[in-house]
Design a protein around this motif. Structure first.
Motif, PDB file in Angstrom:
ATOM      1  N   SER A  50       0.852  -1.186   0.000  1.00  0.00           N
ATOM      2  CA  SER A  50       0.000   0.000   0.000  1.00  0.00           C
ATOM      3  C   SER A  50       0.890   1.237   0.000  1.00  0.00           C
ATOM      4  CB  SER A  50      -0.927   0.028   1.224  1.00  0.00           C
ATOM      5  OG  SER A  50      -0.219   0.487   2.370  1.00  0.00           O
ATOM      6  N   ALA A  51       0.265   2.380  -0.258  1.00  0.00           N
ATOM      7  CA  ALA A  51       0.990   3.652  -0.239  1.00  0.00           C
ATOM      8  C   ALA A  51       0.965   4.255   1.159  1.00  0.00           C
ATOM      9  CB  ALA A  51       0.382   4.623  -1.242  1.00  0.00           C
ATOM     10  N   GLY A  52       0.893   3.402   2.167  1.00  0.00           N
ATOM     11  CA  GLY A  52       0.906   3.848   3.554  1.00  0.00           C
ATOM     12  C   GLY A  52      -0.244   3.265   4.337  1.00  0.00           C
ATOM     13  N   ALA A  53      -0.020   3.057   5.635  1.00  0.00           N
ATOM     14  CA  ALA A  53      -1.064   2.507   6.498  1.00  0.00           C
ATOM     15  C   ALA A  53      -2.269   3.433   6.515  1.00  0.00           C
ATOM     16  CB  ALA A  53      -0.523   2.321   7.914  1.00  0.00           C
ATOM     17  N   GLY A  54      -3.448   2.870   6.265  1.00  0.00           N
ATOM     18  CA  GLY A  54      -4.673   3.649   6.243  1.00  0.00           C
ATOM     19  C   GLY A  54      -4.916   4.398   4.950  1.00  0.00           C
ATOM     20  N   HIS A 103       0.078  -7.132   5.302  1.00  0.00           N
ATOM     21  CA  HIS A 103       0.102  -5.782   4.744  1.00  0.00           C
ATOM     22  C   HIS A 103       1.521  -5.219   4.817  1.00  0.00           C
ATOM     23  CE1 HIS A 103      -0.716  -1.254   5.372  1.00  0.00           C
ATOM     24  NE2 HIS A 103      -0.705  -1.515   4.079  1.00  0.00           N
ATOM     25  N   VAL A 104       1.999  -4.670   3.694  1.00  0.00           N
ATOM     26  CA  VAL A 104       3.333  -4.067   3.632  1.00  0.00           C
ATOM     27  C   VAL A 104       3.189  -2.615   3.177  1.00  0.00           C
ATOM     28  CG1 VAL A 104       5.688  -4.264   2.733  1.00  0.00           C
ATOM     29  CG2 VAL A 104       4.270  -6.327   2.974  1.00  0.00           C
ATOM     30  N   PRO A 105       3.171  -1.669   4.127  1.00  0.00           N
ATOM     31  CA  PRO A 105       2.994  -0.261   3.754  1.00  0.00           C
ATOM     32  C   PRO A 105       4.298   0.369   3.267  1.00  0.00           C
ATOM     33  CG  PRO A 105       3.156  -0.459   6.130  1.00  0.00           C
ATOM     34  CD  PRO A 105       3.205  -1.861   5.581  1.00  0.00           C
ATOM     35  N   PRO A 130       5.154   5.090  -5.878  1.00  0.00           N
ATOM     36  CA  PRO A 130       6.367   4.694  -6.610  1.00  0.00           C
ATOM     37  C   PRO A 130       7.131   3.566  -5.916  1.00  0.00           C
ATOM     38  CG  PRO A 130       6.156   7.071  -6.606  1.00  0.00           C
ATOM     39  CD  PRO A 130       5.104   6.554  -5.672  1.00  0.00           C
ATOM     40  N   GLU A 131       7.247   3.644  -4.589  1.00  0.00           N
ATOM     41  CA  GLU A 131       7.975   2.613  -3.846  1.00  0.00           C
ATOM     42  C   GLU A 131       7.219   1.284  -3.844  1.00  0.00           C
ATOM     43  OE1 GLU A 131       9.040   6.675  -2.439  1.00  0.00           O
ATOM     44  OE2 GLU A 131       7.145   5.613  -2.733  1.00  0.00           O
ATOM     45  N   ALA A 132       5.909   1.337  -3.650  1.00  0.00           N
ATOM     46  CA  ALA A 132       5.097   0.112  -3.645  1.00  0.00           C
ATOM     47  C   ALA A 132       5.128  -0.563  -5.008  1.00  0.00           C
ATOM     48  CB  ALA A 132       3.660   0.448  -3.258  1.00  0.00           C
ATOM     49  N   ILE A 147       1.179  -8.372  -4.341  1.00  0.00           N
ATOM     50  CA  ILE A 147       0.165  -7.625  -5.080  1.00  0.00           C
ATOM     51  C   ILE A 147       0.069  -6.187  -4.591  1.00  0.00           C
ATOM     52  CG2 ILE A 147      -1.215  -9.678  -5.581  1.00  0.00           C
ATOM     53  CD1 ILE A 147      -3.173  -8.721  -3.348  1.00  0.00           C
ATOM     54  N   TYR A 148      -0.566  -5.357  -5.409  1.00  0.00           N
ATOM     55  CA  TYR A 148      -0.808  -3.958  -5.053  1.00  0.00           C
ATOM     56  C   TYR A 148      -2.012  -3.458  -5.837  1.00  0.00           C
ATOM     57  CZ  TYR A 148       0.159   1.109  -4.568  1.00  0.00           C
ATOM     58  OH  TYR A 148       0.081   2.454  -4.313  1.00  0.00           O
ATOM     59  N   PHE A 149      -2.914  -2.771  -5.172  1.00  0.00           N
ATOM     60  CA  PHE A 149      -4.001  -2.079  -5.858  1.00  0.00           C
ATOM     61  C   PHE A 149      -3.489  -0.691  -6.224  1.00  0.00           C
ATOM     62  CE2 PHE A 149      -6.671  -5.453  -4.273  1.00  0.00           C
ATOM     63  CZ  PHE A 149      -7.687  -5.531  -5.212  1.00  0.00           C
TER      64      PHE A 149
END
Length: 332
Positions: free
Chosen positions: A166-170, A190-192, A197-199, A210-212
């Motif tokens: 994710s692009a950050g928690a929450g 979950h890997v924030p 760009p980093e994700a 995976i990443y949405f």
């Protein structure tokens, strides 16, 4: 020729005065905030340069600058799920020269950051959504997964091992992943990251599964075959990826999540400035060349009035509070 009588002159002056006032009124209606902006305008973006929110802000800011005759400067204030940038905007002078450009995670932080030094509903006034950006469920081709069904089968075969970025928690990207995970009925890790760009990099390399990812950020990588798109997380298919099913169509119930980018200002901003900003933003978004440019990036129009946007935000805060609770989302 006979000179006009005093009465005739009075009538003539009265008519001229009425006409002058009418012209003035029309001018005031056309420009509800004369003199604004009178210096460069700051777009506060709570996410990294290169993120979907940043990209939309730059495109729209460029057009607004041309329309209003002032430079729109992007200021990326990253961290704490977007609350750092929101705090900066909330404390700014409400003179219309500081504008917040945020994503749909704007409606998540009231739940995940209840002690933030501002109140989302009290301290901000919405202007309009700038775009609806479908998130694309992506995976590295090397993983050997070719469909949503394959992914869910693999995730359930090894409970708790599938990783999702994710692009950050929450963040909105996490909420989309959590909707999908809960709908599909599997556990994962979950890997924030700091931002999209980093994700995206970690998924391309295969270090995260995976990443949405917002379509605007991943479209080129999909075309190059560096990642594989399995579905879109939005309620409807993406206009630029029409052959990609939604997660709902792929058989995952209650998995849709609509990611948007929107604009807000401090709540004490003068109503005239709010009206002028809204008018010019709608004009910019409907300009043929900008609309075409946004469409090519997968950004879809989602226009609202300030009143409609405020009501939408209030409802989204309630919906996302329930999702945060159901997914057990916690931030440090």
């Amino acid at each position: 020729m006979r000179k006009p009588s005093r009465a005739h002159r009075y009538v003539l002056l009265s008519v001229l005065l009425v006409l002058s006032l009418d012209v003035y009124a029309q001018g005031a209606a056309a420009d509800p905030a004369p003199g604004w902006p009178n210096r460069p305008v700051r777009f506060v973006v709570p996410f990294t340069a290169g993120s979907a929110t940043d990209a939309v802000a730059r495109i729209v800011g460029e057009r607004l600058g041309a329309q209003l005759g002032q430079t729109f400067v992007i200021e990326n204030r990253v961290g704490a799920g977007g609350t750092i940038g929101m705090g900066v905007a909330a404390k700014a002078n409400p003179d219309g020269h500081t504008i917040l450009v945020h994503s749909s995670s704007y409606t998540v932080t009231p739940t995940t950051y209840p002690n933030a030094p501002y109140d989302t509903l009290r301290d901000f006034t919405g202007i309009t959504p700038l775009a609806n950006l479908p998130n694309v469920l992506i995976i590295a081709p090397s993983k050997g997964v070719r469909s949503v069904k394959d992914l869910v089968v693999a995730a359930k075969a090894r409970p708790g091992t599938l990783t999702y970025a994710s692009a950050g928690a929450g963040s909105a990207t996490q909420l989309n992943a959590e909707r999908f995970r809960l709908g599909a009925g599997f556990e994962g890790v979950h890997v924030p990251f700091k931002g999209t760009p980093e994700a995206l990099t970690e998924v391309i390399t295969g270090r995260v599964d995976i990443y949405f990812c917002p379509v605007i950020s991943v479209l080129q990588f999909l075309k190059e075959g560096r990642v594989l798109g399995l579905a879109v997380g939005s309620t409807r298919r993406s206009s630029v990826l029409p052959d990609l099913p939604t997660t709902l169509e792929a058989g995952i119930p209650n998995s849709d999540y609509n990611f948007w980018v929107g604009m807000a200002v401090p709540s004490k901003t003068a109503r005239g400035i709010v009206a002028k900003l809204h008018q010019n933003t709608q004009k910019a978004l409907q300009t043929p060349d900008l609309a075409e440019r946004m469409a090519k990036l997968g950004a879809e129009q989602m226009l609202m009035t300030p009143q409609q946007f405020d009501a939408y935000i209030k409802n989204e805060i309630k919906i996302n509070a329930a999702l945060v609770k159901a997914a057990g989302i916690q931030v440090n």
